[in-house]
Write an enzyme that holds these catalytic residues in place. Structure first.
Site, PDB file in Angstrom:
ATOM      1  CG  HIS A   8      -2.070  -0.961   0.943  1.00 14.44           C
ATOM      2  ND1 HIS A   8      -3.334  -0.904   1.647  1.00 14.44           N
ATOM      3  CD2 HIS A   8      -2.453  -2.081   0.251  1.00 14.44           C
ATOM      4  CE1 HIS A   8      -4.372  -1.637   1.070  1.00 14.44           C
ATOM      5  NE2 HIS A   8      -3.585  -2.485   0.446  1.00 14.44           N
ATOM      6  CB  CYS A  64      -4.960   3.027   3.592  1.00 14.22           C
ATOM      7  SG  CYS A  64      -4.426   2.283   5.159  1.00 14.22           S
TER       8      CYS A  64
END
Length: 298
Positions: free
Chosen positions: A209, A240
């Site tokens: 990520h 996120c």
């Protein structure tokens, strides 16, 4: 440095990318997205998730998506199946690959699915066994491999233990997820060296990520150790959930740009992929989240 000559990208945009979108996305848009990704040359496209619509309403049309997509020879369309109910529904629509997921952090496991890591893996045993009995491949995800929003640091040895358990149960590949994007290159390499001692590198994948902008750097660090499979999401779809406003999945087109710049084969047409990034962003009413899509016009 011996980098891989070829890298396989697992496109997770239609599932991991879209599942947290607040606006409802119609089935036709999902089907079109999957078709465009396939036309761009991606060979593995995670299509949907067979999860409870109560918890993930965006994936409520999972069976319809699988019925409507045109399954192109040579392209794999894995789906997420966290339990037997999900697997049974997936088998009804003829899936050929499923995925299960566990955490490397006890705190994360307890907070998210209200059970220990060991208990969560016990739930997967019949899923994996039944899938394999039906000739369906199983991929395993391990989350929080470089940090947890609840407990902080996660020991690489714990990541290796969970990865090896899933591998020994029959998962052909283990995707290692930096769920909150806190990893940095040297920490990534340190973790991978420990995990690769338990599970061969050719059976590991990276899922980074971009919360702190480190995803591409971490992929480069993983390439240096010989990793040749990476998860990514077109246009950087998927925020996120543990960092308000932060980007989530690394953008597929950013990964492809890096790999092509290194002379690594991906089979992906970057121009077509960028056009797809602009297209899905238009459908969602916003600009692409990736640097490459911003730099290259639609």
């Amino acid at each position: 440095m011996n980098y891989p000559q070829k890298v396989r990208i697992v496109e997770v945009g239609p599932r991991d990318g879209l599942q947290n979108e607040k606006q409802a996305i119609d089935t036709a848009t999902k089907v079109e997205l999957i078709a465009r990704l396939g036309a761009s040359g991606l060979k593995t496209i995670e299509a949907t998730a067979f999860v409870s619509p109560k918890w993930v309403p965006q994936m409520a049309d999972n069976s319809e998506v699988m019925r409507q997509i045109e399954r192109i020879a040579g392209i794999h369309y894995p789906v997420l199946t966290p339990n037997m109910k999900g697997l049974e529904a997936a088998l009804e629509v003829g899936v050929t690959e499923v995925a299960v997921f566990a955490a490397a952090s006890e705190a994360f496991s307890q907070k998210n699915i209200n059970c220990s890591i060991e208990e969560s893996i016990e739930r997967f045993v019949p899923v994996i066994e039944t899938a394999r009995e039906h000739g369906v491949q199983v991929r395993g995800y391990v989350s929080t491999v470089l940090g947890c929003p609840y407990q902080g640091e996660v020991p690489p040895e714990k990541v290796a233990q969970v990865a090896q358990t899933l591998y020994d149960l029959g998962c052909y590949e283990i995707s290692l997820g930096d769920t909150i994007g806190v990893g940095t290159p040297l920490k990534t390499q340190a973790m991978l060296e420990v995990v690769a001692a338990a599970v061969p590198m050719e059976h590991l994948a990276g899922h980074f990520h971009n919360t702190y902008g480190m995803a591409i750097a971490n992929i480069f660090a993983a390439l240096q150790l010989g990793m040749s499979v990476f998860d990514a999401s077109v246009s950087g779809l998927g925020g996120c959930p543990y960092a308000q406003g932060a980007s989530g999945n690394v953008a597929t087109e950013d990964v492809v740009y890096l790999l092509h710049g290194m002379g690594i084969e991906t089979e992906v047409n970057l121009q077509s992929l960028v056009a797809t990034a602009h297209w899905i962003s238009d459908q969602l009413g916003r600009s692409p989240a990736s640097n490459v899509a911003k730099a290259i016009a639609a």
